[in-house]
Motif scaffolding. Structure first.
Motif, PDB file in Angstrom:
ATOM      1  N   THR A 248      54.163  39.189  55.224  1.00  0.00           N
ATOM      2  CA  THR A 248      53.375  38.710  56.385  1.00  0.00           C
ATOM      3  C   THR A 248      54.300  38.142  57.409  1.00  0.00           C
ATOM      4  N   GLY A 249      54.383  39.036  58.426  1.00  0.00           N
ATOM      5  CA  GLY A 249      55.282  38.771  59.639  1.00  0.00           C
ATOM      6  C   GLY A 249      56.639  39.190  58.965  1.00  0.00           C
ATOM      7  N   ALA A 250      57.469  38.432  59.169  1.00  0.00           N
ATOM      8  CA  ALA A 250      59.034  38.519  58.506  1.00  0.00           C
ATOM      9  C   ALA A 250      59.111  37.994  57.068  1.00  0.00           C
ATOM     10  N   ALA A 251      58.052  37.668  56.509  1.00  0.00           N
ATOM     11  CA  ALA A 251      58.112  36.852  55.251  1.00  0.00           C
ATOM     12  C   ALA A 251      57.920  37.924  54.215  1.00  0.00           C
ATOM     13  N   GLY A 252      58.387  37.378  53.154  1.00  0.00           N
ATOM     14  CA  GLY A 252      57.907  38.134  51.686  1.00  0.00           C
ATOM     15  C   GLY A 252      56.847  37.051  51.027  1.00  0.00           C
ATOM     16  N   VAL A 253      55.990  37.615  50.580  1.00  0.00           N
ATOM     17  CA  VAL A 253      54.568  36.572  49.997  1.00  0.00           C
ATOM     18  C   VAL A 253      54.240  36.849  48.600  1.00  0.00           C
ATOM     19  N   LEU A 254      54.187  35.927  47.782  1.00  0.00           N
ATOM     20  CA  LEU A 254      53.573  35.999  46.492  1.00  0.00           C
ATOM     21  C   LEU A 254      52.439  35.480  46.106  1.00  0.00           C
ATOM     22  N   ASN A 255      51.688  35.908  45.533  1.00  0.00           N
ATOM     23  CA  ASN A 255      50.097  35.251  45.450  1.00  0.00           C
ATOM     24  C   ASN A 255      49.698  35.420  44.017  1.00  0.00           C
ATOM     25  N   GLY A 256      49.166  34.648  43.520  1.00  0.00           N
ATOM     26  CA  GLY A 256      48.382  34.881  42.207  1.00  0.00           C
ATOM     27  C   GLY A 256      47.746  33.577  41.334  1.00  0.00           C
ATOM     28  N   THR A 257      46.866  33.791  40.497  1.00  0.00           N
ATOM     29  CA  THR A 257      46.380  32.804  39.768  1.00  0.00           C
ATOM     30  C   THR A 257      46.675  33.054  38.297  1.00  0.00           C
ATOM     31  N   PRO A 258      47.275  32.225  37.514  1.00  0.00           N
ATOM     32  CA  PRO A 258      47.500  32.615  36.124  1.00  0.00           C
ATOM     33  C   PRO A 258      46.381  32.135  35.172  1.00  0.00           C
ATOM     34  N   LYS A 259      46.360  32.902  34.385  1.00  0.00           N
ATOM     35  CA  LYS A 259      45.011  32.715  33.461  1.00  0.00           C
ATOM     36  C   LYS A 259      45.505  32.420  32.047  1.00  0.00           C
ATOM     37  N   VAL A 260      46.885  32.448  31.496  1.00  0.00           N
ATOM     38  CA  VAL A 260      47.444  32.251  30.181  1.00  0.00           C
ATOM     39  C   VAL A 260      48.458  31.383  30.568  1.00  0.00           C
ATOM     40  N   ALA A 261      48.930  29.950  29.595  1.00  0.00           N
ATOM     41  CA  ALA A 261      49.799  29.414  29.580  1.00  0.00           C
ATOM     42  C   ALA A 261      51.002  29.854  29.123  1.00  0.00           C
ATOM     43  N   ASN A 262      52.250  29.538  29.538  1.00  0.00           N
ATOM     44  CA  ASN A 262      53.437  30.312  28.999  1.00  0.00           C
ATOM     45  C   ASN A 262      54.463  29.057  29.428  1.00  0.00           C
ATOM     46  N   CYS A 263      54.913  28.338  28.268  1.00  0.00           N
ATOM     47  CA  CYS A 263      55.633  27.092  28.615  1.00  0.00           C
ATOM     48  C   CYS A 263      57.050  27.652  28.766  1.00  0.00           C
ATOM     49  N   GLY A 264      57.376  28.675  28.674  1.00  0.00           N
ATOM     50  CA  GLY A 264      58.788  29.291  28.845  1.00  0.00           C
ATOM     51  C   GLY A 264      58.985  29.762  30.361  1.00  0.00           C
ATOM     52  N   GLU A 265      60.074  29.987  30.714  1.00  0.00           N
ATOM     53  CA  GLU A 265      60.253  30.637  32.087  1.00  0.00           C
ATOM     54  C   GLU A 265      60.135  31.973  32.324  1.00  0.00           C
ATOM     55  N   GLN A 266      59.286  32.647  33.401  1.00  0.00           N
ATOM     56  CA  GLN A 266      59.233  33.902  33.627  1.00  0.00           C
ATOM     57  C   GLN A 266      60.105  34.262  34.798  1.00  0.00           C
ATOM     58  N   ARG A 267      61.069  35.136  34.733  1.00  0.00           N
ATOM     59  CA  ARG A 267      61.984  35.142  35.598  1.00  0.00           C
ATOM     60  C   ARG A 267      61.642  36.559  36.389  1.00  0.00           C
ATOM     61  N   PHE A 268      61.968  36.594  37.478  1.00  0.00           N
ATOM     62  CA  PHE A 268      61.979  37.831  38.462  1.00  0.00           C
ATOM     63  C   PHE A 268      63.069  38.097  39.401  1.00  0.00           C
ATOM     64  N   LEU A 269      63.243  39.059  40.074  1.00  0.00           N
ATOM     65  CA  LEU A 269      64.353  39.345  41.223  1.00  0.00           C
ATOM     66  C   LEU A 269      63.666  39.489  42.560  1.00  0.00           C
ATOM     67  N   VAL A 270      64.177  38.798  43.631  1.00  0.00           N
ATOM     68  CA  VAL A 270      63.905  38.982  44.841  1.00  0.00           C
ATOM     69  C   VAL A 270      64.780  39.676  45.757  1.00  0.00           C
ATOM     70  N   THR A 271      64.857  40.918  46.450  1.00  0.00           N
ATOM     71  CA  THR A 271      65.789  41.251  47.215  1.00  0.00           C
ATOM     72  C   THR A 271      65.549  41.404  48.753  1.00  0.00           C
ATOM     73  N   ALA A 272      66.287  40.839  49.416  1.00  0.00           N
ATOM     74  CA  ALA A 272      66.185  41.329  50.944  1.00  0.00           C
ATOM     75  C   ALA A 272      67.077  42.247  51.621  1.00  0.00           C
TER      76      ALA A 272
END
Length: 510
Positions: free
Chosen positions: A453-477
Motif C-alpha cells: 500500500t503506497g510505499a509500505a509492505g502490508v500483511l493481512n489475515g485471520t488465524p483459525k487454528v491456535a499454535n502456541c509456538g512462534e511462526q517465523r518468516f522473512l521480510v526483505t526490502a
C-alpha cells in the motif's frame, strides 16, 4: 555564212535551255542548288556545374535553341521526315542535343530519388529532324566543361545526292587559370593494406590530385609545380608511410599537372588507421615550387587495414539500476571488426569505469554521484582503427543504509510481532526509512497474505487454528541492487477473555 548562222542558233538554244530549265521542266521549276542555314538563339552559355536539366525560358539559362532551314534557290524545300541531320561536330565533349518536343520517344525514364520513376528528355550527340516549311528547331544544353562546341546540320540535295551543311559555334563558360579548389581521387578500392600484411592487401596505390579554377575547370601547370602533396603526421598509420612520383620520394611532393591532374603513389607503413593527405595549390601564381603565397588546401583520408573485415557494431544497452555503495559489473560486447579492441567511455557516474581491453564496465558508484538517469557514450576501436559507438543507460539510486530498519527491527535477531488470538483480524505495515523500496515475504504462515500500500509492505489475515509456538518468516526490502532481510515471528493462541480496555487474559493453548 550559213555555217556560222547554224552555230549561233545552237548556242542560243543551249542558253535558253539553261535559263528556263529545258523543254522537260514544268512551269516554275528551277535547277538551283539547295542551301542550308543554321543559327543559335544564344551563342554564349554559362557553365552548368550543378547539372541542371535542360528546358526552355529565362529560368533555363544553360539551354539555347538552334534553328535550321534549307532552301532550293529562294524557295523553302518541301517538308518531310528525316530531312536534316545535326550533330555536335567538334569542340566540347560535354553538352548534348535535345528535341524538347514532348514526344515520348525522345524521353527516358529515371529514378526520382523517392523510389519512383519520372520521364526526362533524352540527351543526344546527334539527332535527325523532319522539315516543316523548310526548317526545324532543336536545342543544345551546356555541361560542366568550358570551351566551344561546333554544331553542324546537313541536308541532302536530291538533284545530285550531295550534302549541304552549315555550322554554328557555341561558347560555354570561361576559365580563369587561378586555382580555387583541389581534390583527390584514389585508385580502387580506395584503401591500403599495412606493409607486409599477410592478408593479400596491397600496400601501394595510385592517387590523382585535381587542381580546378573558379569555374571548376582544370588548371594546368603554367611553370613549375602547381600542386603540393603532404602526409600529415600525428596518426599511427602515418608512421613509415611515404609518397613517390618519379625521382621524388618522401612525406611531401611538389608536382606539375597535365590538364589540371597530377599523379603520384602512396605507400603504407606497418600501422593501421588513417593517413591524411594535405593537397595545396597556390592561387597567387599557380606555382607551389617558388613558395606558397595564397594557399588553397584540402585534406583527404586514406584508410590502412590489417585485414578486410566488416566494421565493428556496438548496440545501445540499458543496464538498469545501479546502487550507490554496491559493487556493479556489466560486460559489453561488440560484433564485427578485427580484434583486439580498445574500449573507452564518457559520461559514466563517478566510481564506474570501463576496462580498455575487455569492455567490462565495473566499479562502485561513489556517494557524491547524483541520483539520476545517466546516458554514457561507449566507443570501441578495432585493430583497423574502425570505430563504433553506442549509448549505455543506467539509473543511479541511493542504497539502503547499514542501519536500515524494518519497522522497529533493526538487528539480526528475531523480531516478534506478538500474539494474535484465533479468529481475530491481523494487519501489520512495514515502512522503510528511505523511499522507492520494494517488499518481498518468504515462509509466511498460510493464514497471512502480503501486499503493498503506497510505499509500505502490508500483511493481512485471520488465524483459525491456535499454535502456541512462534511462526517465523522473512521480510526483505530492496532498493536498486541493495537488499536487507529481517526475521520476524508471530504466535497464534486460543481466544480468551479480554477485559474492557485491558490486555487479553486466560489464553488457552491446546
Amino acid at each position: 555564212m550559213l555555217k556560222n548562222s547554224k552555230f549561233l542558233t545552237l548556242a542560243l538554244a543551249a542558253i535558253l535551255s539553261a535559263c528556263g530549265g529545258g523543254g522537260s521542266g514544268g512551269a516554275g521549276e528551277t535547277q538551283e542548288n539547295y542551301t542550308i542555314t543554321l543559327r543559335a538563339e544564344k551563342t554564349l552559355l554559362p557553365l552548368n556545374i550543378a547539372g541542371v536539366g535542360p528546358g526552355k525560358g529565362a529560368y533555363r539559362p544553360y539551354t539555347t535553341t538552334l534553328y535550321v532551314e534549307a532552301r532550293k534557290g529562294s524557295v523553302l524545300i518541301p517538308g518531310g521526315e528525316d530531312i536534316f541531320g545535326c550533330n555536335v561536330a567538334g569542340g566540347l565533349d560535354s553538352g548534348s542535343l535535345y528535341y524538347l518536343d514532348g514526344d515520348p520517344e525522345h524521353e527516358v525514364e529515371v529514378d526520382d530519388g523517392n523510389g519512383g520513376k519520372i520521364k526526362v528528355p533524352a540527351a543526344y550527340r546527334s539527332i535527325t529532324l523532319g522539315a516543316n516549311s523548310g526548317g526545324n528547331s532543336f536545342h543544345f544544353h551546356a555541361g560542366n566543361q568550358a570551351g566551344t562546341a561546333r554544331i553542324t546540320c546537313s541536308v541532302t540535295d536530291p538533284r545530285d545526292n550531295q550534302q549541304k551543311s552549315a555550322s554554328v559555334t557555341i561558347a560555354v563558360g570561361g576559365t580563369t587559370g587561378k586555382p580555387a579548389n583541389v581534390s583527390m581521387e584514389a585508385q580502387i578500392p580506395g584503401y591500403l593494406g599495412t606493409k607486409n600484411n599477410a592478408n593479400g592487401l596491397r600496400n601501394q596505390m595510385g592517387v590523382q590530385a585535381f587542381v580546378m579554377d573558379d569555374a571548376n575547370q582544370p588548371t594546368a601547370s603554367a611553370s613549375g609545380a602547381n600542386v603540393q602533396v603532404r602526409i600529415l603526421s600525428g596518426t599511427d598509420a602515418a608512421q613509415g608511410a611515404r609518397l613517390v612520383s618519379g625521382a621524388q620520394s618522401g612525406s611531401i611532393l611538389q608536382l606539375p599537372s597535365i590538364g589540371g591532374v597530377a599523379t603520384f603513389s602512396l605507400l603504407s607503413g606497418t600501422e593501421t588507421g588513417a593517413i591524411f593527405l594535405e593537397l595545396t595549390a597556390d592561387r597567387f601564381d599557380n606555382n607551389v615550387s617558388n613558395g606558397i603565397i595564397d594557399p588553397i588546401t584540402t585534406i583527404q583520408p586514406i584508410s590502412v587495414l590489417e585485414a578486410l573485415t566488416s566494421a565493428p557494431v556496438l548496440a545501445d544497452a540499458d543496464l538498469g539500476t545501479v546502487t550507490k555503495g554496491v559493487p556493479f559489473t556489466a560486460l559489453l560486447t561488440v560484433s564485427g571488426g578485427l580484434p583486439p579492441y580498445v574500449w573507452s567511455a564518457t559520461g559514466l557516474p563517478a566510481g564506474l569505469a570501463i576496462d580498455a581491453s575487455t569492455g567490462m564496465l565495473s566499479g562502485t558508484v561513489s556517494a557524491s554521484a547524483e541520483e539520476r538517469d545517466y546516458r554514457a557514450t561507449v566507443t570501441v576501436v578495432d585493430k583497423n582503427k574502425l570505430s563504433a559507438t553506442a549509448v549505455v543507460k543506467l539509473k543511479v539510486v541511493n542504497g539502503l543504509p547499514e542501519d536500515f530498519a524494518i519497522g522497529d527491527c533493526n538487528s539480526t535477531a528475531v523480531c516478534s510481532l506478538g500474539t494474535i488470538p484465533v479468529g481475530n483480524s491481523f494487519t501489520y505495515s512495514f515502512v522503510a526509512s528511505v523511499s522507492d523500496v520494494t517488499w518481498s515475504f518468504t515462509s509466511l504462515p498460510s493464514w497471512l497474505t502480503s501486499g503493498t500500500t503506497g510505499a509500505a509492505g502490508v500483511l493481512n489475515g485471520t488465524p483459525k487454528v491456535a499454535n502456541c509456538g512462534e511462526q517465523r518468516f522473512l521480510v526483505t526490502a530492496t532498493k536498486g541492487a541493495s537488499k536487507v532481510t529481517r526475521t520476524f515471528s508471530i504466535t497464534v493462541v486460543s481466544a480468551g477473555s479480554v477485559p474492557p480496555g485491558g490486555e487479553p487474559v486466560d489464553y488457552i493453548c491446546p
